[in-house]
Design a protein around this motif. Structure first.
Motif, PDB file in Angstrom:
ATOM      1  N   ASN A 127      40.985  35.076  41.260  1.00 17.41           N
ATOM      2  CA  ASN A 127      42.333  35.528  41.590  1.00 17.41           C
ATOM      3  C   ASN A 127      42.360  35.968  43.045  1.00 17.41           C
ATOM      4  O   ASN A 127      41.348  36.418  43.604  1.00 17.41           O
ATOM      5  CB  ASN A 127      42.780  36.662  40.660  1.00 17.41           C
ATOM      6  CG  ASN A 127      41.845  37.859  40.711  1.00 17.41           C
ATOM      7  OD1 ASN A 127      41.856  38.637  41.659  1.00 17.41           O
ATOM      8  ND2 ASN A 127      41.011  38.012  39.672  1.00 17.41           N
ATOM      9  N   ASP A 207      36.974  36.504  31.844  1.00 14.77           N
ATOM     10  CA  ASP A 207      38.179  37.260  32.178  1.00 14.77           C
ATOM     11  C   ASP A 207      37.887  38.294  33.269  1.00 14.77           C
ATOM     12  O   ASP A 207      37.180  39.282  33.037  1.00 14.77           O
ATOM     13  CB  ASP A 207      38.725  37.953  30.926  1.00 14.77           C
ATOM     14  CG  ASP A 207      40.123  38.493  31.129  1.00 14.77           C
ATOM     15  OD1 ASP A 207      40.594  38.524  32.283  1.00 14.77           O
ATOM     16  OD2 ASP A 207      40.755  38.887  30.125  1.00 14.77           O
ATOM     17  N   SER A 209      40.185  40.124  34.630  1.00  9.56           N
ATOM     18  CA  SER A 209      41.338  41.020  34.665  1.00  9.56           C
ATOM     19  C   SER A 209      40.885  42.470  34.808  1.00  9.56           C
ATOM     20  O   SER A 209      39.935  42.916  34.163  1.00  9.56           O
ATOM     21  CB  SER A 209      42.174  40.855  33.392  1.00  9.56           C
ATOM     22  OG  SER A 209      43.197  41.823  33.347  1.00  9.56           O
ATOM     23  N   SER A 211      42.404  44.936  33.721  1.00  5.00           N
ATOM     24  CA  SER A 211      42.726  45.658  32.484  1.00  5.00           C
ATOM     25  C   SER A 211      41.543  45.734  31.534  1.00  5.00           C
ATOM     26  O   SER A 211      41.539  46.545  30.605  1.00  5.00           O
ATOM     27  CB  SER A 211      43.912  44.987  31.784  1.00  5.00           C
ATOM     28  OG  SER A 211      43.594  43.657  31.414  1.00  5.00           O
ATOM     29  N   LYS A 212      40.538  44.908  31.766  1.00  5.10           N
ATOM     30  CA  LYS A 212      39.336  44.927  30.928  1.00  5.10           C
ATOM     31  C   LYS A 212      38.380  46.054  31.335  1.00  5.10           C
ATOM     32  O   LYS A 212      37.386  46.294  30.648  1.00  5.10           O
ATOM     33  CB  LYS A 212      38.603  43.587  31.021  1.00  5.10           C
ATOM     34  CG  LYS A 212      39.405  42.393  30.489  1.00  5.10           C
ATOM     35  CD  LYS A 212      39.611  42.491  28.994  1.00  5.10           C
ATOM     36  CE  LYS A 212      40.343  41.271  28.459  1.00  5.10           C
ATOM     37  NZ  LYS A 212      40.540  41.350  26.998  1.00  5.10           N
ATOM     38  N   LEU A 222      34.530  42.282  35.813  1.00  3.80           N
ATOM     39  CA  LEU A 222      35.052  42.353  37.178  1.00  3.80           C
ATOM     40  C   LEU A 222      34.184  43.251  38.045  1.00  3.80           C
ATOM     41  O   LEU A 222      33.810  42.883  39.174  1.00  3.80           O
ATOM     42  CB  LEU A 222      36.492  42.858  37.168  1.00  3.80           C
ATOM     43  CG  LEU A 222      37.140  43.106  38.532  1.00  3.80           C
ATOM     44  CD1 LEU A 222      37.195  41.821  39.354  1.00  3.80           C
ATOM     45  CD2 LEU A 222      38.541  43.700  38.371  1.00  3.80           C
TER      46      LEU A 222
END
Length: 266
Positions: A127, A207, A209, A211-212, A222
């Motif tokens: 991203n 993932d 993200s 939010s994880k 991340l």
């Protein structure tokens, strides 16, 4: 007998005179006593309500000063340079002409949008906030910066990292060019994403993200990828039992830049 009646009448006149003279002693009245035909009742005493209302003067009241209005400029102010939290290493050098931040931003967005594992991990996607934050933390988006530790360009890629990417995937990135530097750095982030996911989570969703992650220091994909970008994957995996990042300050800085970066003004 007549004398006695006259004497009694005289006494009555004296007593009545004393009763009327009692109000004449009140200095608040300020006037001479007057003759009345009957004693005054208590209800006739003056009260605050009976005091006369002051007449309004003909002069107009002084108007109150109006609060001054401060004009608010609609022109956005330029953030002070202190907002820029990037500082180059004291031993850095520069080579060639620096590319504009507008071109750098376009190159980073292109690099972040590529899929680097088209067969083995086609669902693995990076991203832009992650790539732009890493680049800003590493170089301040300066394309021609060479660090004394060997880091080069936008993504401050080390020579051994570039060799690993080129040799492993049969590529030939020339990281002295800012576009290829951005792409090589993003490719390395993609490799770290797959590697750390397989080693720690056994997942194939990859993932990234935010939010994880409960916090900037929690053991999530991340944070592990960001940590490994600076410290190396082996240094991160050595802490798998304690689940403590080897470089929490670095990870916290990059995570914060993902949300709000001085580079966002470009």
């Amino acid at each position: 007998m007549r004398v006695r009646l006259m004497a009694a009448a005289a006494v009555l006149v004296v007593v009545a005179g004393c009763g009327l003279g009692g109000r004449g002693d009140d200095k608040a009245e300020g006037s001479a006593p007057v003759a009345v035909t009957a004693p005054s009742s208590p209800s006739e005493e003056p009260t605050p309500e009976d005091s006369p209302t002051p007449e309004e003067t003909t002069s107009s009241p002084t108007p109150k000063p109006k609060p001054s209005k401060t004009k608010v400029s609609k022109t956005p102010t330029t953030p002070p340079e202190g907002v820029n939290n990037f500082e180059v290493s004291p031993c850095h050098t520069t080579e060639g002409t620096e590319v504009s931040k507008t071109k750098v931003k376009a190159a980073l967005k292109t690099a972040a949008g590529k899929i680097y594992w088209t067969h083995e991990a086609p669902t693995l996607k990076l991203n832009y906030p992650l790539v732009k934050a890493i680049a800003w933390h590493e170089s301040g988006w300066q394309s021609n910066v060479f660090n004394c530790d060997g880091g080069q360009g936008l993504m401050q890629l080390m020579p051994e990292t570039v060799d690993m990417i080129n040799n492993r995937f049969g590529l030939s990135y020339n990281v002295s060019k800012y576009q290829e530097n951005a792409t090589a750095g993003a490719n390395y982030l993609a490799w770290l994403t797959r590697y750390m996911s397989q080693k720690q989570f056994g997942e194939k969703t990859y993932d990234l993200s935010a939010s994880k992650c409960k916090t900037h220091s929690s053991w999530c994909l991340l944070n592990l990828v960001i940590s490994a970008y600076q410290a190396g994957p082996d240094a991160v995996l050595q802490n798998a039992k304690t689940k403590k990042l080897p470089n929490p300050a670095y990870v916290d800085s990059v995570r914060s830049l993902m949300s709000s970066c001085f580079c966002d003004r470009y």
